[in-house]
Design a protein around this motif. Structure first.
Motif, PDB file in Angstrom:
ATOM      1  N   THR A  28       0.826  -1.187   0.000  1.00  0.00           N
ATOM      2  CA  THR A  28       0.000   0.000   0.000  1.00  0.00           C
ATOM      3  C   THR A  28       0.869   1.248   0.000  1.00  0.00           C
ATOM      4  N   THR A  29       0.585   2.130  -0.934  1.00  0.00           N
ATOM      5  CA  THR A  29       1.157   3.487  -0.939  1.00  0.00           C
ATOM      6  C   THR A  29      -0.047   4.409  -0.954  1.00  0.00           C
ATOM      7  N   ASP A  30      -0.295   5.081  -2.063  1.00  0.00           N
ATOM      8  CA  ASP A  30      -1.542   5.830  -2.194  1.00  0.00           C
ATOM      9  C   ASP A  30      -2.656   4.935  -2.719  1.00  0.00           C
ATOM     10  N   ARG A  31      -2.310   3.727  -3.138  1.00  0.00           N
ATOM     11  CA  ARG A  31      -3.271   2.697  -3.560  1.00  0.00           C
ATOM     12  C   ARG A  31      -2.675   1.337  -3.210  1.00  0.00           C
ATOM     13  N   THR A  32      -3.494   0.317  -3.260  1.00  0.00           N
ATOM     14  CA  THR A  32      -3.031  -1.028  -2.920  1.00  0.00           C
ATOM     15  C   THR A  32      -2.849  -1.831  -4.198  1.00  0.00           C
TER      16      THR A  32
END
Length: 167
Positions: free
Chosen positions: A63-67
């Motif tokens: 996960t960052t800004d989305r998975t």
């Protein structure tokens, strides 16, 4: 690579004294075999008698800004180290979710006609997708937030009823 069928339950069992014990599963028991035992167990199950240059290929959610699901290739000892760390976190998660489900079942079994159980799930955000839009719409970041929940109650003194709502 792993001989036989191994699940998260068999690896967690190598980490703790008892999967039923709160202290063991939340890593506060002094008597649990611990990480070293799990590491040794995995080395024994994964080694094929060759040197430690065997590669392990696995996929993991990141996960960052989305998975996203990423594929990793690591040497077997490095993979085992990652697996041991993840299993330690999984043990407490497994214990908590299992006990939450058990508590909800007990609440539902003791529910009376004058009580309700409201089970609220996490909110879900959705962006609008519009077909054949003007170019300026691309800069619009409108979203819709849904709050799904279920209401458990007794209807007619005998029937458990669970309407699902979403607002």
């Amino acid at each position: 690579m792993l001989a036989g069928c191994h699940t998260q339950h068999s690896t967690i069992a190598q980490l703790v004294c008892s999967v039923e014990s709160k202290n063991c599963m939340l890593q506060s028991c002094e008597n649990c075999p611990g990480l070293a035992n799990l590491c040794q167990y995995l080395h024994e199950k994964c080694s094929s008698g060759k040197d430690s240059t065997e590669m392990a290929l696995y996929r993991q959610w990141e996960t960052t800004d989305r998975t996203t699901l990423h594929t990793h290739a690591k040497l077997l000892p490095e993979f085992i180290e990652v697996l041991v760390q993840k299993t330690e976190k999984l043990a407490s998660h497994h214990f908590i979710t299992r006990n939450q489900a058990k508590y909800l079942r007990s609440l539902k079994s003791m529910l009376t006609q004058h009580e309700v159980i409201i089970f609220l799930n996490l909110a879900e955000n959705y962006s609008f997708i519009v077909q054949d839009v003007a170019q300026g719409f691309q800069w619009d970041n409108s979203q819709c937030t849904l709050h799904p929940f279920a209401v458990y109650h007794i209807r007619n003194d005998i029937e458990m009823h669970k309407p699902v709502h979403c607002y």
